[in-house]
Every structure is written in structure tokens, then in C-alpha cells.
Design an enzyme around this catalytic site. Structure first.
Site, short mmCIF file in Angstrom:
data_model
loop_
_atom_site.label_atom_id
_atom_site.label_comp_id
_atom_site.label_asym_id
_atom_site.label_seq_id
_atom_site.Cartn_x
_atom_site.Cartn_y
_atom_site.Cartn_z
CG ASN A 27 7.60 79.28 -38.36
OD1 ASN A 27 8.40 78.53 -37.82
ND2 ASN A 27 7.78 79.71 -39.59
NE ARG B 293 11.39 73.89 -43.06
CZ ARG B 293 11.78 75.14 -42.86
NH1 ARG B 293 12.89 75.40 -42.17
NH2 ARG B 293 11.07 76.16 -43.31
CB CYS C 202 16.46 79.28 -38.35
SG CYS C 202 17.90 78.75 -39.28
CG HIS D 277 10.41 82.63 -37.69
ND1 HIS D 277 10.56 81.44 -37.04
CD2 HIS D 277 10.65 82.38 -38.99
CE1 HIS D 277 10.88 80.49 -37.92
NE2 HIS D 277 10.94 81.05 -39.12
CG HIS E 137 8.56 81.59 -43.50
ND1 HIS E 137 8.36 80.24 -43.71
CD2 HIS E 137 9.43 81.66 -42.45
CE1 HIS E 137 9.07 79.54 -42.84
NE2 HIS E 137 9.73 80.38 -42.06
P1 HMG Z 1 28.83 71.56 -45.77
O1 HMG Z 1 29.44 71.02 -44.52
O2 HMG Z 1 29.42 72.79 -46.35
O3 HMG Z 1 28.69 70.42 -46.87
O4 HMG Z 1 27.29 71.83 -45.43
P2 HMG Z 1 29.76 69.73 -47.81
O5 HMG Z 1 29.21 69.77 -49.20
O6 HMG Z 1 31.12 70.27 -47.56
O7 HMG Z 1 29.71 68.21 -47.29
C1 HMG Z 1 30.12 67.88 -45.97
C2 HMG Z 1 29.42 66.58 -45.57
O8 HMG Z 1 28.01 66.77 -45.52
C3 HMG Z 1 29.69 65.43 -46.53
O9 HMG Z 1 29.65 64.24 -45.77
C4 HMG Z 1 28.48 65.45 -47.42
O10 HMG Z 1 28.20 64.22 -48.02
C5 HMG Z 1 27.38 65.83 -46.42
P3 HMG Z 1 31.01 63.55 -45.23
O11 HMG Z 1 31.83 63.31 -46.45
O12 HMG Z 1 31.65 64.54 -44.28
O13 HMG Z 1 30.49 62.32 -44.53
N1 HMG Z 1 26.23 66.49 -47.07
C6 HMG Z 1 24.96 66.08 -46.91
N2 HMG Z 1 24.41 65.09 -46.20
C7 HMG Z 1 23.06 64.94 -46.27
N3 HMG Z 1 22.28 65.77 -47.01
C8 HMG Z 1 22.79 66.76 -47.73
C9 HMG Z 1 24.19 66.96 -47.69
N4 HMG Z 1 25.01 67.84 -48.29
C10 HMG Z 1 26.25 67.54 -47.90
N5 HMG Z 1 21.97 67.55 -48.44
C11 HMG Z 1 24.99 72.02 -46.11
C12 HMG Z 1 26.43 72.38 -46.42
C13 HMG Z 1 24.13 72.86 -47.00
C14 HMG Z 1 24.79 70.54 -46.37
C15 HMG Z 1 24.74 72.31 -44.61
O14 HMG Z 1 25.12 73.63 -44.33
C16 HMG Z 1 23.30 72.14 -44.21
O15 HMG Z 1 22.78 71.03 -44.22
N6 HMG Z 1 22.59 73.25 -43.83
C17 HMG Z 1 21.18 73.21 -43.54
C18 HMG Z 1 20.85 74.18 -42.44
C19 HMG Z 1 19.37 74.18 -42.21
O16 HMG Z 1 18.66 73.21 -42.47
N7 HMG Z 1 18.85 75.31 -41.68
C20 HMG Z 1 17.45 75.45 -41.40
C21 HMG Z 1 16.58 75.55 -42.61
S1 HMG Z 1 16.50 77.18 -43.29
C22 HMG Z 1 15.34 78.00 -42.32
O17 HMG Z 1 14.92 77.51 -41.31
C23 HMG Z 1 14.81 79.31 -42.81
C24 HMG Z 1 13.38 79.21 -43.39
O18 HMG Z 1 12.48 78.66 -42.44
C25 HMG Z 1 12.88 80.60 -43.82
C26 HMG Z 1 13.07 81.65 -42.70
O19 HMG Z 1 12.49 81.50 -41.61
O20 HMG Z 1 13.83 82.58 -42.97
C27 HMG Z 1 13.36 78.31 -44.64
MG MG Z 2 11.50 79.74 -40.90
#
Ligand code: HMG
Ligand code: MG
Length: 313
Positions: A260, A19, A251, A220, A218
């Protein structure tokens, strides 16, 4: 000085390679390669492998095959009571992601908040408070399904947009996620700026609101401090450590953040300290070699590079 505890006898490693490790990769990695990687990671003895994310494919295109990944894992490992030995948590940012994850057979999910407003906006397009509101129905439904929820907090030791983050702010969110029902809170040093002293100071603050055995770290490794920080965390009684095979990761919404801490490096250190992890280092090195070769990338684990260099070709 920060008070220290004896080192734990066992450390649970949460492998986040499939992931966190892959989410930032620009080149599409085929589902078969991801599944082969997961198979090899399980083969090394890891008991928790974060498999994918149920996030928007527009935001993280690399993980758009989440259904395929989960349906294969479901078929092989998650049927009925499933193989109780391995958990495959998946990230769910909102109810839509949670519902899709459940449909795809997920038996554990992780929600992800941030200690920084700017990062929260960039990463999940909402404020910290709004994110908590989005997580509330996830935790309610998960409770009804008896499904464990892990909670992440990003930017606990610094933010790419805001710089220093007050440890009280991190503690406040950690307490909130714990009260809401997260069984474990993983503290993310998203951009790898932490140092051992800062790590210990943060943990001393948070342990008053979340028991230390419910916390994970966690790191990095952007500034090369991850392993030192993990050691400092173990000294404080932490016994759950997130890591990514071959040091993959980063990220997409944290500019300049590198991978990481490499799982191989963590396992080597734990082995050397006679701390059990249940992971076979040699098999793990093979898994890291497999994905590094696929990505045509130098293996990010120093331990893996040293071991591979000694192997007969
Ligand atoms: P948004 O654009 O604000 O979403 O994104 P929305 O609710 O306005 O919806 C817009 C569109 O997205 C719609 O589709 C929804 O259906 C779709 P459309 O009508 O335009 O066709 N949608 C989705 N589709 C699939 N799965 C979903 C979903 N939700 C809405 N779950 C959202 C908001 C949260 C979805 C977006 O910002 C997003 O996906 N962000 C994820 C970013 C991410 O994955 N970042 C990396 C992970 S975090 C990380 O790495 C840190 C960590 O490792 C710890 C650390 O290191 O600190 C964990
Ligand atoms: Mg991370």
C-alpha cells in the site's frame, strides 16, 4: 477536465498495516510483534488501525492469530465504552467471520467485495453477487448491534485477471454496499495500476451514487502512482485515505501486487499541504522502522528512509 473541490482541512488516515500490510508476509510474525506495532501506530496518533482479519486461516495463515490480537486489544482498549479515540476494524468475509469477530470483542468490521468477478472468485471463492448475499446478514446483525460496517471494493481501477474494469460496475457495487448500510466505502486499487486522471474519472462517476464524504481511497503503489492518485482524490473532496506503515502490504490473491501507499509518505505530504491528520510523523517513522527491522526488509517509505538517514546513529 474533472471539476475539483477545495482540499479538505483534515484527512482521516485508516492505517491498514497490521492487516493488509502483514497478510501477504510469508514469514510468520509473532502476535507480540503485531501488538507492539499496533501500540506504536496508536502512539503516533492514528485513530483507525485495521487490526486483523477474521478470514479462514487456510487462506491467510499469517492472520490465524486474530483471536489473540483482538483479546489483547479488547483488554487494553476496547473494554466497556473503551478508548473512543482509536477504532480497530477487522475484515469479515462471511457470517462465521463476523460472529468470531464479535465474540473476540470487535467494535467495527469491514466487508470486502470486488468489482471483478475473477478476483472475487480467487479472493473469497464466490461470485460478486454471492458475496453481496453473504454480506447481507452481516449488515443486518451489525445494525442490531449498532456496530459500524466499512465496505471495501477491490480492483476499482483494474484487475490482475480481467484488466480494465468499467467504472459503472464499481459505482453499482458502491451504491449497493452503501444502501445496505456500510457507513464508508473504501475504493481499492488492488494492483496499483490507477493514474490521477482515471482516479478522478472514477470518483466523478461514484459521487453520484455515494456522497464523496462517505468514500475512502485505498491505493497500492505497484506502479508508483499512489501518492499522485491520493492528491487527485483530495482534489475531488475525498478526506479518508487508507495507508500502510512502511508501505507494507499486498493481497495474496492479487499476483504481483505490491504494498500500500506508505503512511509516512501520506503524512509528509499532508503536513506539507497544511492538512491536519493528527499523526506525528517522527513517531510513525519509528513504528515503520520497528516492523521493517523485524521483517529484515528495506523500509518501503521514501520519507521514512530520508528521515532515518538524517538521524544520528
Ligand atoms: P471457502 O473455502 O469457500 O469457505 O472460503 P467455506 O465456507 O466453504 O468453508 C471451508 C472451511 O473454511 C470450513 O472449515 C469453514 O468452517 C472455514 P472446515 O470445515 O473445512 O474445517 N471457514 C472459516 N474459518 C475461519 N474464518 C472464517 C471462515 N469461513 C469459512 N471466516 C472464505 C471462503 C471467504 C472463508 C475464504 O475465501 C477466505 O477466507 N478468503 C479471505 C481472503 C483474504 O483475506 N484476502 C485478503 C483480504 S482482501 C484485500 O486484501 C483487498 C483489500 O485490501 C482492498 C484492496 O486492496 O483491493 C481489502
Ligand atoms: Mg489492499
Amino acid at each position: 477536465m474533472v471539476e475539483s473541490a477545495p482540499f479538505p482541512a483534515y484527512v482521516k488516515i485508516v492505517e491498514v498495516g497490521p492487516r493488509d500490510g502483514l497478510q501477504n508476509e510469508a514469514t510468520p510474525v509473532p502476535s507480540e510483534v503485531k501488538l507492539e506495532l499496533i501500540k506504536r501506530l496508536i502512539g503516533s496518533g492514528l485513530s483507525v488501525v485495521e487490526a486483523t482479519s477474521f478470514v479462514s486461516p487456510k487462506w491467510v495463515p499469517q492472520l490465524a492469530d486474530q483471536q489473540t490480537i483482538m483479546s489483547h486489544l479488547s483488554e487494553k482498549f476496547l473494554q466497556g465504552d473503551g478508548d473512543k479515540k482509536v477504532n480497530f476494524p477487522v475484515l469479515t468475509p462471511n457470517l462465521k467471520g463476523f460472529e468470531n469477530a464479535i465474540k473476540a470483542g470487535a467494535k467495527e468490521v469491514a466487508i470486502f467485495a470486488a468489482a471483478s468477478e475473477s478476483f472475487s472468485q480467487k479472493n473469497i471463492n464466490c461470485s460478486v453477487e454471492e458475496s453481496i448475499q453473504r454480506f447481507t446478514p452481516i449488515l443486518e446483525q451489525a445494525k442490531q448491534l449498532n456496530l459500524p460496517v466499512r465496505g471495501y471494493i477491490s480492483c476499482v481501477l483494474g484487475c490482475p485477471y480481467e484488466g480494465n474494469i468499467a467504472s459503472e460496475k464499481v459505482a453499482h457495487i458502491a451504491e449497493k454496499l452503501y444502501q445496505m448500510g456500510c457507513y464508508e466505502i473504501s475504493l481499492g486499487d488492488t494492483i496499483g495500476v490507477g493514474t490521477p486522471l482515471k482516479t478522478q474519472q472514477l470518483l466523478s462517476e461514484i459521487k453520484h451514487v455515494v456522497p464523496i464524504d462517505k468514500l475512502a481511497v485505498h491505493f497500492h503503489d505497484t506502479y508508483g502512482q499512489a501518492l499522485a492518485n491520493i492528491l487527485a482524490a483530495l482534489q475531488m473532496g475525498i478526506s479518508t485515505v487508507d495507508a500502510s506503515v512502511a508501505g507494507l502490504g499486498g493481497c495474496p490473491y492479487a499476483k504481483g501486487a505490491s504494498g500500500n501507499v506508505a503512511t509516512e509518505d501520506v503524512v509528509y505530504m499532508l503536513d506539507g499541504m497544511k492538512i491536519q491528520s493528527g499523526v506525528n510523523l517522527s513517531t510513525l517513522v519509528d513504528a515503520g522502522d520497528y516492523i521493517s527491522s523485524f521483517l529484515k526488509r528495506e523500509n518501503g517509505s521514501k520519507v521514512a528512509r530520508a528521515i532515518l538517514a538524517k538521524r544520528p546513529s
